[in-house]
Design an enzyme around this catalytic site. Sequence first.
Site, PDB file in Angstrom:
ATOM      1  N   GLU A 160       0.875  -1.166   0.000  1.00 60.36           N
ATOM      2  CA  GLU A 160       0.000   0.000   0.000  1.00 60.36           C
ATOM      3  C   GLU A 160       0.917   1.222   0.000  1.00 60.36           C
ATOM      4  O   GLU A 160       1.575   1.521   0.993  1.00 60.36           O
ATOM      5  CB  GLU A 160      -0.893  -0.010   1.233  1.00 60.36           C
ATOM      6  N   GLU A 242      -8.337  10.422   5.092  1.00 66.31           N
ATOM      7  CA  GLU A 242      -8.537   9.589   6.270  1.00 66.31           C
ATOM      8  C   GLU A 242      -8.813  10.511   7.449  1.00 66.31           C
ATOM      9  O   GLU A 242      -7.873  11.044   8.051  1.00 66.31           O
ATOM     10  CB  GLU A 242      -7.305   8.719   6.538  1.00 66.31           C
TER      11      GLU A 242
END
Length: 391
Positions: A160, A242
């Site tokens: 990621e 986020e």
Amino acid sequence: MPRPRIVALIALLCSLLGLSGVAGAQVATAAPVLCDQYASTSIQGGRYVVGNNRWGTSATQCIDVSGTGFTITQADGSTATNGAPKSYPTVYYGCHYGICSTSDNILSPNGLQASDPQFASVATSVSMTYPGSGTYDAAYDIWFNKSRPSTTTGQNDGAELMVWLNHTGAIQPIGSKIGTASIAGATWDVWSGNTGWNVISYVRQQTTSSASFLVNDFWKDVVSRGLGSTSWYLTSIQAGFEPWVGGTGLAVNSFSVTTGGTQPTQSPSPTQSPTPTTSPTSTPTTPPATGSAGCTATAAVTGSWGGGFQATVTVKNTGSAALSRWSVRWAFPGGQTVNNLWNGVASSSGANVTVANAPYNGQLGGGGSTSFGFVGNGSAPGSLALTCTAS
């Protein structure tokens, strides 16, 4: 960060049962506001997918989808800043947990190997808006699988790759800081951790609301650190937020992924709330030429506000021969400086600014053109005397 599996499981079940209605209900086709936990919809004719992706909380989150991105309109609840965030609302290209963008998607359904010649030309751009409160990061999430996936319905097992453009409050990436890197015209703190797959985060030392880069520029650094491989497969390129606390007002204004060496496009908005007050002004430079590679550069001020302005510079090949590199130079007349710049690589010395082409937009055929843009500090200049050099 973990990502939801429920959409992929429902889609798989419906496929096995020969049903379409249930799976279709998971991907809205005309819902301007998404509040369901994993609701998603496609934009730009299926080229990109926008998803609410509220995976870390039961509190309500809603996103207002536009033709080019989304805005968080409701962001209830909070999570501890030393733990996982509430969500990752995102716009993406490729496939993630069984939901794929469908138009011009070179990543579907089996990903694109990093050793493939096409991988080197995959470029992306994003423009974001940040509110004045909240605890969040604004980041790309770029996913890799170790082997060629037969489907893209599950969790990637490779890496990621996160590219943090901005962050607020007492949050930090997964793992620990392992160094710094100079990529895409900026300096980044590099973090590494593992949550069942490698998480490599590049945190921009000077925050920005816009970015343009080649995915391979970051991936080469990942590989050089032994945290990835050119044999792995790129499956999706995502940009979003986020949030841990708040998040209302966070917005992706525009997002693009381009392949084959074409230029990513974006319409950046600065973190301020500018109201355009200046009519565009143009300043052509080098006179046109034919039979050889030459260039002109034209500047247009596209907006201004108290203490700042935004401008676009168009570079055109005025000859019949192709050029492979270009650069544009000017001197600010009144103490202005460049704050953010996209689709080019800038350097400056005092009032003097030089912008060279980015890796993906230097090649221009005869009569071809490209552009770069920037947000400047100070009052908008009435004109800029530009000099364009081509080779």
